[in-house]
Structure formats: structure tokens, C-alpha cells
Design an enzyme around this catalytic site. Sequence first.
Site, PDB file in Angstrom:
ATOM      1  N   HIS A  80       0.897  -1.091  -0.040  1.00 59.61           N
ATOM      2  CA  HIS A  80      -0.195  -0.002   0.123  1.00 59.61           C
ATOM      3  C   HIS A  80       0.883   1.394   0.128  1.00 59.61           C
ATOM      4  CE1 HIS A  80       0.873   0.511   4.048  1.00 59.61           C
ATOM      5  NE2 HIS A  80       0.408  -0.642   4.542  1.00 59.61           N
ATOM      6  N   HIS A 120       4.022   1.572   2.244  1.00 58.33           N
ATOM      7  CA  HIS A 120       5.266   0.854   1.932  1.00 58.33           C
ATOM      8  C   HIS A 120       5.855   1.702   0.847  1.00 58.33           C
ATOM      9  CE1 HIS A 120       2.510  -2.532   3.013  1.00 58.33           C
ATOM     10  NE2 HIS A 120       3.710  -2.863   3.745  1.00 58.33           N
ATOM     11  N   CYS A 165       3.227 -12.007  19.409  1.00 55.28           N
ATOM     12  CA  CYS A 165       2.424 -11.411  18.451  1.00 55.28           C
ATOM     13  C   CYS A 165       2.872 -11.913  16.748  1.00 55.28           C
ATOM     14  CB  CYS A 165       2.469  -9.807  18.118  1.00 55.28           C
ATOM     15  SG  CYS A 165       1.366  -9.293  16.930  1.00 55.28           S
ATOM     16  N   CYS A 215       3.408  -8.940  14.519  1.00 56.30           N
ATOM     17  CA  CYS A 215       4.741  -8.393  14.340  1.00 56.30           C
ATOM     18  C   CYS A 215       5.825  -9.457  14.359  1.00 56.30           C
ATOM     19  CB  CYS A 215       4.643  -7.822  15.743  1.00 56.30           C
ATOM     20  SG  CYS A 215       3.900  -6.353  15.962  1.00 56.30           S
ATOM     21  N   CYS A 271      -2.111  -6.796  21.057  1.00 62.21           N
ATOM     22  CA  CYS A 271      -0.866  -6.236  20.520  1.00 62.21           C
ATOM     23  C   CYS A 271      -1.301  -4.831  20.044  1.00 62.21           C
ATOM     24  CB  CYS A 271      -0.406  -6.824  19.128  1.00 62.21           C
ATOM     25  SG  CYS A 271       0.863  -5.878  18.453  1.00 62.21           S
ATOM     26  N   HIS A 322      -1.447  -4.259  16.098  1.00 62.67           N
ATOM     27  CA  HIS A 322      -2.333  -5.059  15.285  1.00 62.67           C
ATOM     28  C   HIS A 322      -3.675  -5.386  15.776  1.00 62.67           C
ATOM     29  CE1 HIS A 322       1.497  -6.086  13.272  1.00 62.67           C
ATOM     30  NE2 HIS A 322       0.752  -6.389  12.471  1.00 62.67           N
ATOM     31  N   LYS A 356      -3.177   4.554  11.414  1.00 61.24           N
ATOM     32  CA  LYS A 356      -1.988   4.058  10.672  1.00 61.24           C
ATOM     33  C   LYS A 356      -2.551   3.244   9.429  1.00 61.24           C
ATOM     34  CE  LYS A 356       2.276   1.289  11.067  1.00 61.24           C
ATOM     35  NZ  LYS A 356       1.943  -0.211  10.573  1.00 61.24           N
ATOM     36  N   LYS A 389      -3.762  -2.698   5.735  1.00 57.12           N
ATOM     37  CA  LYS A 389      -4.612  -3.689   5.137  1.00 57.12           C
ATOM     38  C   LYS A 389      -5.484  -4.347   5.882  1.00 57.12           C
ATOM     39  CE  LYS A 389      -2.949  -3.477   0.534  1.00 57.12           C
ATOM     40  NZ  LYS A 389      -3.968  -3.057  -0.498  1.00 57.12           N
TER      41      LYS A 389
END
Length: 524
Positions: A21, A24, A130, A133, A155, A158, A305, A308
Site C-alpha cells: 500500500h 510501503h 504476536c 509483528c 498487540c 495489530h 495508521k 490492510k
Amino acid sequence: MSAGKPFYIATPIFYVNDVPHIGHAYTEVAADVLARWHRQRGDDTWLLTGTDEHGQKILRTAVANNTTPQEWADELVESAWKPLLETINIKNDDFIRTTEERHEAGVKVFLEKLYNDGYIYQGEFEGHYCVGCEEYKQPSDLVPGTGEYEGQQVCAIHSKPVEVLKETNYFFRMSEFEQRLLDLYEQRPDFVQPESVRNEIVQFVKQGLRDLSISRSSFDWGIQIPWDDKHVLYVWFDALLNYVTAIGYGVDDEEFQRRWPAVQLVGKDIARFHAVIWPAMLMAAGLPVSQRVFGHGWLLVGGEKMSKSKLTGIAPTDITDTFGSDAFRYYFMRAINFGQDGSFSWEDLAARYQAELANGFGNLASRVIAMVNRYFDGEIPAAGELSDSDRAIRVRERATTDAADASIEKLAIHDALASIWELVDALNGYITEQEPWQLAKNDETRERLGTVLHTAVRGLGTLAVLLSPVIPIASQKLWTALGGEGDVQDVTITDAPDWVGGARVSALEGTLFPRIEHEVASVQ
């Protein structure tokens, strides 16, 4: 261009559990702009990017999609991650995959050294893990869950429950490097940037470091531990080593010595891995630590943040298909202070495209070239006696070049662009003030007209050179239209005000930044 001092810059390597996305792409563009600038400055530059393909997350994703991890990685790399680099016009020198033999060979050399030197031992560990991560979490990294996860610890990144894992693994004696890391941060205050990330890293290490579990025996998707084939290497220990295996560690010492150490751009959420674990690994191996670790901020959409999993990921092509790769690159480098979080909105993108690229820069280029063609049949006029206004533009060109170069040295890409745009604004103001269309009406002012257009053409050429690392396509079009010799990227960037062109301008190949008439909503 002759090779100068080494400049090796690396992006993090990205997980292939999904498609990329714009978060990145943001990191990729920042690294590419810095690399292009340094290449154009004459430095011996190397830009590395790539993909992280091992670990439990990739294994589970592949299984969920009824394929093998290797087949899943191969498909995602070829269909999504490599095409991303073309979409946003990245000029990388290498692309590393952690499933490549060259990487595995270097990793095993590194592991054997640490094992033989006593930095790796076997032990038992239990902790909260996690998978998203790929990291054991400290209690401070967990938060109370909400919704379907209410009553559970999740987490903080996430927002999903962690797993309790208990394994007999191999450990890296990271705790032995606690004081050496604190000394590093104190002696080299710019090793971790920006200041906010540095402070967080220092506080984390001051709380005390535990030895790091670096192997897994509950699954087999990873690089085997050389002395124990029942264990595979922890994915982060594996991934971090890409920065040295890609430049020949353990295989080509001459190339490794030429390139290392690197400037490393990472998202702030993975700064701990790069500013704590990674330098400790390098110290254990007797290698220099990175030149610096820069933990940039997050791209936020709707205050969250980019993700996806939360359906806030935006594909880079959603932007480039409408605005083009140059506008994509310019917007994210200009609109966000590199190092801080930044909010993306379609409205801001469209507004900046129109005001800064189409009107501010593109229209300036079109007007000047059109006037040289109209009033001098395309021949670039010679300058007559210079006025204070003319000399002010020349002074501005040099000041802009120096300021932008100093900002790039500090990785402050947004400041470099702000300096460059001062020249754009100065040239627009100069044209408005000098009114060449009025000077063209009288033969007595023709010499003055020539001086004004000569000055404007010189300023545009300087802009073409300075902007080529950021908007390479438009810069080359402008350079060609101004009669610039060869490729604009071959011009030493610190000599931008002294560029050499031909005798004539030619018509621009289309508009640098065409007006986009669509409503913003149509590209959402």
C-alpha cells in the site's frame, strides 16, 4: 559520473503476506529520492530494497490460501512487490529476497561466527508472541482488547490477541550489549533519528535487555540453524541480516567493505529491531554498526495508521493512475515532514497537485518556453546588463542549491523541497514583476526582454537539475525542452546553477503536469 564517497541506503524488507500500500511506497520513495540525490552529487551510491519471506505469518498466510510459502512469496514478489517499484519509479540497485541462496549462505556464516564466539546458547523460553509483528511482546506492548477481543490482552499495533508460546530455543546474548548500546547512543546522538524515536529507544534499553530467542522448532518455514536442523532461524534475526548479505557478507569481502555501513530507513514501529537488536548483532560479529537508523512516521488515513487488515490500505496505483508517479513522489515528500506522522487525504493531494505542480511549476515552465519561442524563435537570448532583480535570481539559485543539499544530508527531504520551491516562487514573482509580454511590445526594450528570458531559462534549468531526484520524468522533459545536454540526472546536483544547455529551446513534450478536471471523489 565519477564515484565519490560511499552512500549505501536501505529500506526495510517488506513482508509478502499481502500486496503493498502507499505506506510501503512512501518509504521506497524517500529512500529513492535520497539515493538519486547522492548519485547526482557524485557519491558511490547503492540503494537496496527487497522482501522478507520467512516466518510464521507467511506460512499461515500461504496455508490459508492453499499454497506453499515459497509459491506464495514467488507470486506476490512478481505480481505486486517488484511492479510497485516501476509504479513509483524507483531506481534501486538491488532487490534482495530472504529465500535467495546468497542470503541464506551469508546468514549461516554469520550464525556460525556468533555460535563459535559464544554469543548463542540453548535455553527455554515462554512469552506472549504476536504473529503479526513476529515478536515476543513485553507487558508494556499489550493493551486491553475491545469488541470481539474484550477481556483479552492484544498487540498495541495489530489489535489482535497475542499467543503464549513456550519453546526450547537458541538464544542470542543480547543482554551483554546493553551498556555498549547506551554508549553508542550517547557517543553518536545522530545514530537514531529523529529525536523522538531516539528517546524512545534509549528509554527502552535503559529498562534492561533480555537475551533474544532466535530460533523456532514449532514450524519449519525458515533458514535452518546450521548446527541443529530441528530449528529454523527467528524471522527478524534472518531479515535484519539482508542488509549485509545483499552486499557480499561472507562471500565477497571487497564489495562488503566498499558498501557497509548503511543508512537505514524504517517505519518507527520497527525502529527497536533496527536500533537495538541489529547493532547488538553487528557488535557481536565484530562489524561496524549502521551509519544511522531513521525511523520515519506513519501515514495516517482517517487518523489511523495505514493497514490492510483494517481496510485503510490504499494501493499506489489508485493515485498514480490519475496523478502520475511524479506527483505521487512529490506529494508525499513535500506534504509530510519526514520523520513525523502525516495524514493523507485526496483533497490535499488534488490541491497540491493543482497549486504547486500544475500552476506553480508546470505553468512557469510552459510560459517561459512559450515566450522564448514566440519572441526569439526558440533561440535562448543572451543576457545584457543585469539588474538587481536578475542578480537576486542568480543568488537565489545558489542559495537554494546549498540549502537543499544541506537538508538532504540531514535526511530532511521536506525541507529540501521547501527550499527548492522558494526558487519556483521567486521565478514566478520575477516574471510577474518584469512583465516580459510588455517588454516585447517595444524594440527599445528588446535587450531587456532577452535578459529577463535568459534569466528565467537559467532558473528553470537549475530547477530541472534540483528536482530530478524527486520528479524525474517531468525534470527530464523540461531539461530536454531547455536544450540541456544529455540526461539531467548526469548533471552534478551541487552544480545546478552552472548547468550547460544548448542554444535553443524546443516545445515541451506535452504539459509537465496536465490539469485534472475530475472531481476528487472520482479518484477515491
